[in-house]
Design a protein around this motif. Structure first.
Motif, short mmCIF file in Angstrom:
data_model
loop_
_atom_site.label_atom_id
_atom_site.label_comp_id
_atom_site.label_asym_id
_atom_site.label_seq_id
_atom_site.Cartn_x
_atom_site.Cartn_y
_atom_site.Cartn_z
N CYS A 1 35.89 9.06 34.82
CA CYS A 1 34.89 8.43 36.02
C CYS A 1 33.76 7.56 35.25
O CYS A 1 33.41 7.39 33.84
N THR A 2 33.40 6.54 36.07
CA THR A 2 32.23 5.91 35.88
C THR A 2 30.86 6.69 36.19
O THR A 2 30.95 6.83 37.51
N PHE A 3 30.10 6.77 35.41
CA PHE A 3 28.93 7.80 35.74
C PHE A 3 27.94 6.83 36.62
O PHE A 3 27.65 5.75 36.27
N ILE A 4 27.33 7.37 37.81
CA ILE A 4 26.56 6.88 38.55
C ILE A 4 25.12 7.58 38.49
O ILE A 4 25.26 8.99 39.14
N THR B 1 19.86 16.13 40.33
CA THR B 1 20.33 16.69 38.90
C THR B 1 21.79 16.52 38.99
O THR B 1 22.58 16.35 37.86
N ALA B 2 22.43 16.24 40.13
CA ALA B 2 23.91 16.20 40.01
C ALA B 2 24.31 14.68 40.23
O ALA B 2 23.99 13.97 41.33
N PRO B 3 25.08 13.85 39.23
CA PRO B 3 25.41 12.68 39.34
C PRO B 3 26.25 12.47 40.07
O PRO B 3 27.28 13.38 40.43
N ALA B 4 26.33 11.17 40.55
CA ALA B 4 27.52 10.56 41.32
C ALA B 4 28.60 10.15 40.43
O ALA B 4 28.30 9.87 39.22
N MET B 5 29.79 9.84 40.84
CA MET B 5 30.88 9.38 40.08
C MET B 5 31.64 8.41 40.88
O MET B 5 31.91 8.43 41.96
N TRP B 6 32.25 7.29 40.23
CA TRP B 6 33.18 6.40 40.59
C TRP B 6 34.27 6.31 40.19
O TRP B 6 34.35 6.13 38.62
N PHE B 7 35.46 6.17 40.54
CA PHE B 7 36.83 6.30 39.81
C PHE B 7 37.46 5.04 40.43
O PHE B 7 37.51 4.92 41.70
N ASP B 8 38.37 4.32 39.70
CA ASP B 8 39.05 3.41 40.08
C ASP B 8 40.42 3.73 39.41
O ASP B 8 41.03 3.47 38.49
N GLU B 9 40.94 4.78 40.38
CA GLU B 9 42.54 5.56 39.84
C GLU B 9 43.33 5.35 41.29
O GLU B 9 42.77 5.53 42.41
N LEU B 10 44.38 5.24 41.03
CA LEU B 10 45.69 5.42 41.91
C LEU B 10 45.70 4.41 42.99
O LEU B 10 45.70 4.59 44.31
N GLU B 11 45.22 3.34 42.61
CA GLU B 11 45.12 1.90 43.45
C GLU B 11 44.13 2.21 44.48
O GLU B 11 44.08 1.55 45.56
N THR B 12 43.12 2.98 44.22
CA THR B 12 42.05 3.21 45.28
C THR B 12 40.54 3.52 44.32
O THR B 12 40.79 3.94 43.24
N ILE B 13 39.74 3.19 45.08
CA ILE B 13 38.21 3.38 44.68
C ILE B 13 37.73 4.75 45.41
O ILE B 13 38.03 4.91 46.40
N TRP B 14 37.26 5.52 44.36
CA TRP B 14 36.83 6.69 44.60
C TRP B 14 35.33 7.00 44.48
O TRP B 14 34.85 6.89 43.42
N VAL B 15 34.52 7.41 45.33
CA VAL B 15 33.09 7.46 45.18
C VAL B 15 32.85 9.10 45.41
O VAL B 15 32.79 9.51 46.78
N SER B 16 32.45 9.88 44.58
CA SER B 16 31.94 11.11 44.83
C SER B 16 30.38 11.46 44.70
O SER B 16 29.72 10.85 43.65
N MET B 17 29.72 11.79 45.73
CA MET B 17 28.12 11.86 45.67
C MET B 17 27.73 13.30 46.14
O MET B 17 28.50 14.16 47.00
N PRO B 18 26.71 13.39 45.75
CA PRO B 18 26.22 15.08 46.08
C PRO B 18 25.95 15.10 47.63
O PRO B 18 25.86 13.85 48.24
N GLY B 19 25.85 15.92 48.26
CA GLY B 19 25.68 16.22 49.66
C GLY B 19 24.14 16.01 50.36
O GLY B 19 24.06 15.88 51.41
N VAL B 20 23.36 16.25 49.44
CA VAL B 20 21.81 16.27 50.06
C VAL B 20 21.66 15.01 50.44
O VAL B 20 21.68 13.81 49.77
N PRO B 21 21.26 14.98 51.72
CA PRO B 21 21.43 13.56 52.16
C PRO B 21 20.40 12.39 51.39
O PRO B 21 20.75 11.26 51.34
N PHE B 22 18.96 12.73 51.03
CA PHE B 22 18.20 11.82 50.47
C PHE B 22 18.78 11.28 49.37
O PHE B 22 18.69 10.27 48.76
N GLU B 23 19.48 12.27 48.43
CA GLU B 23 19.96 11.99 47.35
C GLU B 23 21.27 10.80 47.59
O GLU B 23 21.47 9.91 46.70
N MET B 24 22.24 11.06 48.55
CA MET B 24 23.35 10.54 48.66
C MET B 24 22.86 9.06 49.14
O MET B 24 23.38 8.04 48.74
N LYS B 25 21.82 8.88 49.98
CA LYS B 25 21.22 7.66 50.35
C LYS B 25 20.82 6.89 49.26
O LYS B 25 21.00 5.63 49.18
#
Lengths: 417, 417
Positions: free
Chosen positions: B125-128, B134-158
């Protein structure tokens, strides 16, 4: 375990124009019946997308709920797609036609062709009346799955579910029992709480599952039990929570839908006590935590919003000396504010806040997030200094929660000092 | 057209314990960039279900957003599943470890093992960074797709989306040119507004699309333009809004992210004027609308929360006669409250509220929702009686908006009386 899938159809939800509240409501109702939601999906008003999700859902679920896509306008395709999917034709349904005719007659409006066509239903469906609107709901028992298609308008959908669909589900399925209980904590972060109770968590029986549900300042612990008897599960969950309670007692403020300020308000009422507030940095937010709840007038007298130093002096009696020597963000000031508003209103307790909520206003000695809170009570004043690291709005929220929690623990004789 | 899919992970959303507002927010942001959401899904904290939705999404979407499942507790599985899915291991990420260590150090709290493990990330992953939690987000450029994984707490995600993810999306994809402009109105309902501007709406060019985005008391009008030149589109949209402005001018309080209380605060500052409040039924909420915004100390002096009648009398000088003859919910009382707090604080303007927010407290003469508001200014007092029909919280919110809007229109010399 009966597995459910919930599908919403409509571009307006997919593109974010409307917030979907239907799926949450449906899953809560299913949960009460012991039906497990395994997937929620939203797709747009596109035939291929709708067909694809139906095919997927058929493989995963015993019952599929579909909302939306039943209105009279032409971007609503669901009925035709369902007829194709179940390999049947659309035909006028006698009862549906009578219902829609009466619906318009009763309102003195003419029945247009478009509205008459709302009685066109897939031949294989069981008609489910919609007392609140013109688009009927449909029940299919096809492809080894139950399918329920309902209009997306929330009050129509809810009425159809409550009066027609939920009773049919109870008749159709042999349902297991799922029981949830929630314990709500304040003043401890998710990870600390997890460390504190990990031994207990590890020895939970396999049919009880723990979840942490955090929000700013509050962590909910939810135990979910799976079994045959709701009564037994309730008892087992209660016993499990009772085991961990000695460890977390000081943090637990309530259960299920309890809210912190309301819990503290009821504690005050039970002690025939009253409350006032003197707010600087929280600027009304602390009071609003109490006053958003019905019944607050039984204990909440009011208070002073002492944003400007002049108001701190003239209304709360904070001395010019304190403001010049110690500053507005100081223990001396917060002490004077709390006692000042208590004297002014004659309340039994008072809470006060003063600090630098940010983003501007910080200094090297008092950086943004430096906030004092105080509780004045009949025999003294308790003060706390907070060092917060959030945004302005978060700091205001956490300051208010912390002040309310200080009062809660004082009322319960559960303060260290 | 770039196709997006949004996945929320977590039993708490699947079972309905929390309402998912993240997916709506994300899809609205994507829409602004010209990225089309094609599917939204929620799955539970179950490995097989998460893997299945990832496999499905990979076939459908160019970019996949995943929220939830990144907290420190053990029911959060997402990171391990993503590492497996992308065929890599979890490893401590140096920057992530430094961030989480600093996060705790700054707050004077100890870093537990569980929190340290928040820096364990899938190697591919690319660290975001997550500045809010405290939970970082992640960016993946894998399987011909961009994947962005983020915590679910709304203000952190936004915060992560706004500062990190949206700019990366713009860099990564060749996006069409889409321009949005928002005009914000207050004091007119969606259907009245729609009637008022329908002739204008009908003659809009085909490449400009109008959307109504209503929330309680506020209706946003958004014009979206599709074309090749952002500059041209901005100009065309501005011209279109300029055409309709004569019809809606009195209702328009701002643009884009403007908020009503902040707009009015800036108006006050521009006039070197100050404000105080006397709140009964709004209980601090009115003041908090102003004080949630940085810079409010430039005009907001404070005020009195006059919940109890004793406080109305002792602090605001409301006479016992008014309270016994007219009652606390009356024009005489609201007039006395507004002038009382203005005199007390020496502010140029003051706002006051008193009414029956509900659900209890109504009478046949003064049913729930009967609320008086007043604005005191240097040469008089303006009062308004409101008759609201919402819940307690809605009534408090609408009363506050209406009072703030009364001040706005007074400051702009735009009041009928």
């Amino acid at each position: 375990m009966v597995r459910a899938e919930i599908i919403t159809i409509g571009d307006e939800i997919l593109y974010g124009q409307i917030l979907d509240t239907n799926t949450q409501w449906i899953s809560l109702e299913l949960d009460k019946l012991g039906i497990k939601t395994v997937r929620k999906s939203s797709v747009g008003d596109q035939k291929d997308e709708i067909v694809q999700i139906l095919q997927e859902a058929q493989k995963r679920a015993d019952v599929v709920f579909i909302t939306g896509g039943l209105g009279p306008t032409k971007d609503d395709l669901t009925k035709k797609i369902l007829a194709d999917f179940f390999d049947c034709t659309l035909a006028y349904h006698a009862q549906a036609l009578q219902d829609v005719t009466e619906f318009f007659a009763k309102r003195g409006r003419e029945l247009s062709d478009i509205n008459r066509d709302q009685a066109l239903l897939p031949a294989k469906c069981t008609f489910i009346p919609n007392k609140q609107g013109t688009a009927p709901a449909m029940w299919f028992d096809e492809l080894e799955t139950i399918w329920v298609s309902m209009p997306g308008v929330p009050f129509e959908m809810k009425s159809i579910m409550e009066t027609e669909v939920l009773p049919r589900l109870v008749n159709h399925f042999k349902l297991p029992v799922i029981v949830h209980q929630v314990v709500k904590t304040v003043g401890i972060g998710e990870s600390y709480l997890s460390d504190l109770i990990q031994d207990w968590e590890l020895q939970l029986p396999a049919h009880l599952k723990l979840a942490y549900l955090p929000s700013l300042g509050i962590v909910k612990l939810r135990l979910t039990g799976f079994g045959d008897s709701a009564e037994n599960l309730h008892q087992q969950i209660s016993e499990a929570f009772a085991q961990v309670m000695p460890l977390i007692k000081s943090y637990v403020f309530g259960y299920e839908k309890d809210e912190l300020a309301d819990v503290v308000g009821k504690l005050l009422v039970s002690k025939h006590a009253t409350l006032s507030v003197a707010e600087s940095c929280t600027g009304g937010y602390l009071a609003s935590q109490f006053t958003q709840h019905a019944g607050c007038s039984d204990y909440f007298l009011g208070g002073v919003l002492a944003y400007a130093n002049d108001v701190k002096m003239s209304q709360l009696g904070v001395s010019a000396q304190i403001l010049s020597n110690d500053g507005a963000v100081s223990e001396a000031c917060i002490r004077a504010m709390a006692t000042g508003v208590r004297d002014l209103t004659g309340s039994v307790y008072s809470l006060a806040t003063s600090g630098i909520a940010g983003p501007a206003g910080g200094t090297p000695e008092k950086p943004v997030g430096t906030i004092w809170i105080a509780l004045a009570h009949p025999t003294g004043v308790i003060t706390r200094k907070l060092t917060l690291g959030g945004t302005r709005v978060q700091n205001i929220h956490l300051t208010s929660l912390t002040a309310i929690n200080l009062l809660r623990r004082f009322l319960l004789n559960d303060l260290a000092e």
